[in-house]
Design a protein around this motif. Structure first.
Motif, short mmCIF file in Angstrom:
data_model
loop_
_atom_site.label_atom_id
_atom_site.label_comp_id
_atom_site.label_asym_id
_atom_site.label_seq_id
_atom_site.Cartn_x
_atom_site.Cartn_y
_atom_site.Cartn_z
N LEU A 404 -2.62 65.58 17.97
CA LEU A 404 -3.94 66.12 18.28
C LEU A 404 -4.37 67.20 17.30
CD1 LEU A 404 -3.52 66.33 22.15
CD2 LEU A 404 -4.92 64.71 20.89
N ALA A 405 -3.40 67.76 16.55
CA ALA A 405 -3.75 68.81 15.59
C ALA A 405 -4.37 68.20 14.35
CB ALA A 405 -2.50 69.61 15.23
N THR A 406 -5.28 68.94 13.74
CA THR A 406 -5.93 68.49 12.51
C THR A 406 -5.42 69.33 11.35
OG1 THR A 406 -7.90 67.94 13.79
CG2 THR A 406 -8.15 68.09 11.39
N PRO A 407 -4.52 68.80 10.52
CA PRO A 407 -3.97 69.59 9.41
C PRO A 407 -5.07 69.96 8.41
CG PRO A 407 -2.68 67.59 9.80
CD PRO A 407 -3.95 67.45 10.57
N THR A 408 -4.98 71.19 7.91
CA THR A 408 -5.96 71.65 6.92
C THR A 408 -5.32 71.90 5.56
OG1 THR A 408 -5.58 73.93 7.66
CG2 THR A 408 -7.39 72.72 8.69
N SER A 409 -4.05 71.51 5.40
CA SER A 409 -3.36 71.70 4.13
C SER A 409 -2.33 70.59 3.96
CB SER A 409 -2.66 73.06 4.10
OG SER A 409 -1.63 73.11 5.07
N ASP A 410 -1.82 70.47 2.73
CA ASP A 410 -0.78 69.48 2.48
C ASP A 410 0.47 69.77 3.31
OD1 ASP A 410 -2.42 68.23 0.70
OD2 ASP A 410 -1.54 69.18 -1.08
N ALA A 411 0.82 71.06 3.42
CA ALA A 411 2.00 71.42 4.22
C ALA A 411 1.80 71.04 5.67
CB ALA A 411 2.27 72.91 4.09
N GLY A 412 0.59 71.27 6.18
CA GLY A 412 0.30 70.87 7.56
C GLY A 412 0.38 69.38 7.75
N GLY A 413 -0.08 68.63 6.73
CA GLY A 413 0.02 67.17 6.81
C GLY A 413 1.46 66.69 6.83
N HIS A 414 2.32 67.34 6.02
CA HIS A 414 3.74 66.99 6.04
C HIS A 414 4.35 67.27 7.41
CE1 HIS A 414 3.82 67.48 1.41
NE2 HIS A 414 3.69 66.21 1.74
N LEU A 415 4.02 68.44 7.96
CA LEU A 415 4.56 68.79 9.28
C LEU A 415 4.11 67.77 10.32
CD1 LEU A 415 4.37 72.65 9.89
CD2 LEU A 415 6.36 71.17 10.00
N CYS A 416 2.85 67.43 10.29
CA CYS A 416 2.32 66.48 11.27
C CYS A 416 3.04 65.14 11.15
CB CYS A 416 0.82 66.32 11.07
SG CYS A 416 0.00 65.44 12.41
N ALA A 417 3.28 64.70 9.91
CA ALA A 417 3.97 63.42 9.70
C ALA A 417 5.41 63.48 10.22
CB ALA A 417 3.96 63.07 8.21
N PHE A 418 6.03 64.65 10.06
CA PHE A 418 7.41 64.80 10.54
C PHE A 418 7.48 64.80 12.07
CE2 PHE A 418 8.75 67.35 6.51
CZ PHE A 418 8.88 66.16 5.82
N LEU A 419 6.50 65.45 12.71
CA LEU A 419 6.64 65.77 14.13
C LEU A 419 5.92 64.81 15.08
CD1 LEU A 419 6.24 69.66 14.04
CD2 LEU A 419 8.33 68.32 14.06
N VAL A 420 4.97 64.07 14.60
CA VAL A 420 4.19 63.25 15.52
C VAL A 420 5.10 62.27 16.27
CG1 VAL A 420 3.64 61.45 13.80
CG2 VAL A 420 2.10 61.85 15.73
N GLY A 421 4.98 62.30 17.58
CA GLY A 421 5.77 61.42 18.44
C GLY A 421 7.22 61.80 18.58
N CYS A 422 7.64 62.98 18.10
CA CYS A 422 9.06 63.37 18.16
C CYS A 422 9.39 63.92 19.55
CB CYS A 422 9.37 64.41 17.09
SG CYS A 422 11.10 64.90 17.08
N VAL A 423 10.11 63.15 20.33
CA VAL A 423 10.43 63.53 21.70
C VAL A 423 11.35 64.74 21.75
CG1 VAL A 423 11.57 62.73 23.81
CG2 VAL A 423 10.05 61.20 22.55
N ARG A 424 12.29 64.84 20.79
CA ARG A 424 13.23 65.98 20.79
C ARG A 424 12.50 67.31 20.69
NH1 ARG A 424 17.47 66.00 16.29
NH2 ARG A 424 17.87 68.01 17.25
N VAL A 425 11.57 67.39 19.75
CA VAL A 425 10.83 68.64 19.58
C VAL A 425 9.91 68.88 20.77
CG1 VAL A 425 9.19 69.87 18.10
CG2 VAL A 425 10.98 68.47 17.08
N GLN A 426 9.31 67.83 21.29
CA GLN A 426 8.43 68.00 22.46
C GLN A 426 9.20 68.60 23.64
OE1 GLN A 426 7.07 63.95 22.84
NE2 GLN A 426 5.11 64.38 21.84
N ARG A 427 10.40 68.07 23.89
CA ARG A 427 11.20 68.59 25.01
C ARG A 427 11.56 70.05 24.78
NH1 ARG A 427 14.55 63.58 24.89
NH2 ARG A 427 16.11 64.88 23.87
#
Length: 823
Positions: A404-427
């Motif tokens: 749901l987050a909208t990345p505004t930088s390349d670093a944010g885009g990398h983070l979003c790609a890493f974390l999207v749908g990651c159940v471990r981090v969500q928990r």
């Protein structure tokens, strides 16, 4: 030792010494060692050997070249060490050169049996028992055992390697126990031979280029400083700390996890943490040299210390917060939040450096969130606590994971790609978010918290485990919401959230996944228990479909869901929140009796969980004076006890006794706690004559239920029944009334029936019992003695030493005939 055991011991020793005989299993040998340990701790080991020469014969026999079982050899080594723990017995065994032949190079060390890990472990455990006095230290130095222990630190068996390291710590402590106690300033050069040898080996290992050797040395030091708090530990640390610090100069730092464990062990030592030995400087240096993943546990350990320099605490907190700072940087969060975290004193680290890959990113964020969750409730946590930035970072992580987050930088885009749908981090993030509910935050951040929780609860992509965590975090945040001044209702903001949440709950209760339905019901039960009496919550709940759907789930195909539905319906009914189906869809409909439905579940459900839940609800209803119970309490109790007595689940029967106790207390006039929202609060009965007080208990056949439970095959049920009957006997002793012993034939008939029940024949019911008969039977029973028997372990007879020896001999005989291991 008992004479009977002394007679059996020679035969057993002969069997153990004979390689042709099948050997008893490890459990029996372990029990045998426990028995010998009890004897030697209570008396003289030398006397034990002299009175039972077969033991010495066994120890001598295992040294002969033969194909002896490794487990018997290991047993013999441990037994020898146990006997030699007393110095007079040690000297006695030394006269025959038995100990050097067992533990020296001439013993098992050079034989084929040494390849068995159990023999190596037995050798170490025997030396550990033996090393109790100065004579043992001389023996260890002379027989070369210390060098063998050094080599066993790298053993292929982790159990052997760990035991070897612990033995070195034990020998080091024993060596210095007498030498350094009276001379606090004694330097390592003046220490006993064994101690010097161990310290030199540690130094050599720390200088090694091999990581396994460094790890072994660090582990020995960690255990030493963790268990020994004598002044000599300061001398040891002063000597070895430069070598430890040199490890930080290597890239990468070798054995980083073991190094962290060592430094925290030193920091927790009362002797070392209060001295000026450069400890805090070493910790600060280590924090700056380790990678973020390695430094996290060290930072958490430093922050958990009771006393620590403020500058080091600030550095440790900055290291711990670095990953969250990177998250805020990458997502261009509000400058105020970022400044709050940056202001803790840590060096700026780029996202690419700290979170270079998906695996590193996920692992580091999970560990960081878990560390902060542990730190948050501690009184020594950093102050001021950055509640707002932590809330902002956690919400941002959850939004990145949900996409749901909208990345505004390349670093944010990398983070979003890493974390999207990651159940471990969500928990991990939801767990930490729930913990943060204990603090306060700006209104706009709290609004964001409720918004992200609602997003997770409504999202079809949320996994069952994530949904469960989201429900738990939601309940904790609702609990922490400030109440409206002047009333106990939820604040308007929480009520608005609740109105948005309740339409979501029916969808979760209808989910095809049973874990989701179960989590939804658990959340509902918690909400009703906490806010069931508040007007805003009641209106919102009654306007939803939740009560009707909950009742439908009483017939769910999954037993866990049925049990949770029972608990939820019990709460709904207690709070008057059960909806009557009188509506256009149900014209003139009558409300189906929930009591009848729960009785049906108790009588017919094939799974134990729903039946246990029903018993818990019924007990609470009786305690609270629920309307369905108060109308005809005796009939209700009689029906429930009748069904519970036939249940195969012991927990149901035990809960039946809990219900019987509540009814007994209410009947005899002892008030019990009740719910403030009870429909009909229980009224304590006034004192009355014995017969009048006991007659309701007789009518519901409570005594037959309790007497049957007294001889239940499941011990917890029998213990609970015994406690209930003892309580009843104590209560009836103070009553004034007809105290006759009852009809003697009738009392004898009941006692005979109870004897048959105890023997296993419980077919014949007792029927209605007069109160006087019950009192007479209670007073004639040895309930105290029965309670004592029930408190003993079930194998109290079988685990006696004599029984153990008999079993081991009988097992060998059975093996010899049938060639099958009866164990």
């Amino acid at each position: 030792m008992d004479p009977e055991c002394s007679q059996l011991l020679p035969a057993l020793c002969s069997v153990l010494a004979d390689p042709r005989q099948p050997v008893a299993d490890d459990t029996c040998l372990e029990k045998l060692l426990d028995w010998f340990k009890t004897i030697t701790e209570a008396g003289s080991s030398l006397l034990l050997l002299q009175e039972n020469p077969c033991l010495l014969g066994l120890l001598c026999h295992v040294l002969k070249p033969q194909d002896l079982s490794p487990r018997v050899l290991a047993f013999s080594l441990r037994l020898a060490g146990m006997l030699a723990a007393q110095e007079d017995c040690f000297q006695y065994l030394q006269q025959g050169e038995l100990l050097p032949r067992l533990f020296g190079e001439a013993g098992p060390l050079g034989g084929a049996a040494w390849t068995a890990p159990s023999v190596r472990s037995g050798w170490i455990q025997g030396l550990r028992s033996l090393a109790r006095h100065p004579s043992a230290l001389c023996f260890l130095a002379d027989c070369g055992a210390v060098d063998t222990i050094f080599s066993l630190q790298g053993d292929s068996s982790l159990f052997v390697a760990s035991a070897a390291g612990q033995l070195l710590v034990h020998i080091l402590g024993l060596s210095l126990q007498g030498a350094a106690e009276g001379h606090p300033g004694l330097q390592t050069g003046d220490w006993p031979v064994c101690a010097q040898k161990i310290v030199s080996h540690i130094e050599e290992s720390l200088r090694s280029a091999a990581t396994p050797q460094i790890t072994q040395a660090l582990n020995v030091l960690t255990t030493t400083f963790g268990h020994c708090h004598n002044p000599w530990t300061q001398v040891l640390w002063v000597r070895l700390s430069p070598l430890v610090a040199c490890l930080l100069e290597k890239d990468p730092v070798p054995a980083a996890h073991s190094l962290v464990d060592l430094l925290l062990s030193v920091a927790r030592s009362s002797v070392l943490s209060s001295s000026s030995c450069g400890l805090w400087e070493t910790l600060a240096q280590t924090l700056s040299h380790l990678s973020p993943t390695q430094a996290g546990p060290l930072a958490l350990g430093i922050l958990k210390l009771q006393e620590c320099p403020q500058a080091l605490r600030a550095q440790a907190f900055a290291v711990l917060l670095q990953p969250l700072t990177c998250v805020l940087e990458a997502t261009a969060q509000a400058p105020g939040l970022l400044d709050s975290l940056d202001g803790t004193g840590g060096a700026s680290v780029t996202v690419d450096t700290l979170l270079p890959s998906k695996a590193a990113c996920v692992g580091l964020l999970c560990r960081t969130l878990a560390h902060l969750e542990l730190l948050q409730p501690l009184p020594q946590r950093p102050s001021p606590w950055p509640q707002a930035p932590l809330l902002g970072a956690t919400v941002t992580i959850l939004r990145l994971c949900s996409g749901l987050a909208t990345p505004t930088s390349d670093a944010g885009g990398h983070l979003c790609a890493f974390l999207v749908g990651c159940v471990r981090v969500q928990r991990a993030a939801l767990d930490f978010l729930g913990t943060l509910s204990q603090g306060t935050g700006p209104r706009e951040l709290v609004t964001r918290v409720f918004a992200v929780l609602l997003e997770y609860l409504t999202s079809p992509d949320s996994s069952p485990t994530v949904l469960k965590k989201a429900f738990q975090a939601t309940f904790r945040w609702l609990q922490s919401s400030p109440e409206t001044p002047g009333c106990s209702d939820l604040d308007p903001h929480a009520q608005l959230f609740l109105r948005e949440l309740l339409p979501v709950l029916p969808k979760r209760l209808c989910s095809p996944c049973w874990e989701v339905r179960d989590s939804g019901l658990e959340f509902l039960t918690q909400m009703i228990g906490h806010w069931g009496g508040q007007a805003g919550f009641r209106r919102a709940l009654l306007a939803s479909e939740v009560p009707e759907l909950t009742e439908q789930l009483l017939r769910d195909p999954e037993s866990y869901v049925r049990a949770s539905a029972v608990a939820a319906m019990g709460q709904l009914s207690s709070q008057g929140l059960r909806v009557t189906p009188a509506s256009p869809e149900h014209p003139g409909g009558r409300q189906k009796s929930l009591l009848a439905e729960l009785l049906r579940i108790l009588s017919t459900d094939s799974e134990g969980f729903p039946r246990r839940a029903v018993m818990h609800v019924f007990t609470q209803w009786l305690r609270d004076g629920h309307a369905d119970v108060a109308g005809d309490t005796e009939r209700f109790v009689a029906r429930v006890l009748q069904v519970a007595s036939q249940d195969l689940d012991w927990e149901v029967r035990a809960q039946g006794l809990e219900l019987a106790l509540v009814f007994l207390e209410q009947t005899l006039g002892r008030p019990s706690s009740h719910c403030p929202y009870a429909v009909t609060p229980p009224v304590a009965a006034p004192p009355s004559p014995l017969a009048q007080a006991l007659r309701p208990l007789c009518r519901v056949q409570l005594f037959e239920f309790a007497f049957r439970a007294l001889f239940d095959c499941d011990r917890p049920v029998a213990q609970k029944s015994c406690d209930l009957l003892l309580f009843l006997r104590a209560q009836t002793a103070s009553y004034s009334g007809p105290q006759g012993s009852g009809s003697v034939p009738e009392v004898a008939s009941v006692e005979a029936a109870l004897q048959r029940w105890q023997a296993g024949d419980q077919g014949q019911p007792l029927g209605y019992l007069e109160p006087e008969v019950v009192v007479a039977v209670l007073r004639s029973m040895d309930l105290e003695g029965l309670r004592g028997v029930l408190a003993e372990s079930s194998d109290r007879v079988e685990k006696s030493p004599q029984s153990l020896l008999q079993d081991m001999l009988a097992t060998v005989g059975a093996l010899g005939e049938d060639e099958a291991d009866c164990y």
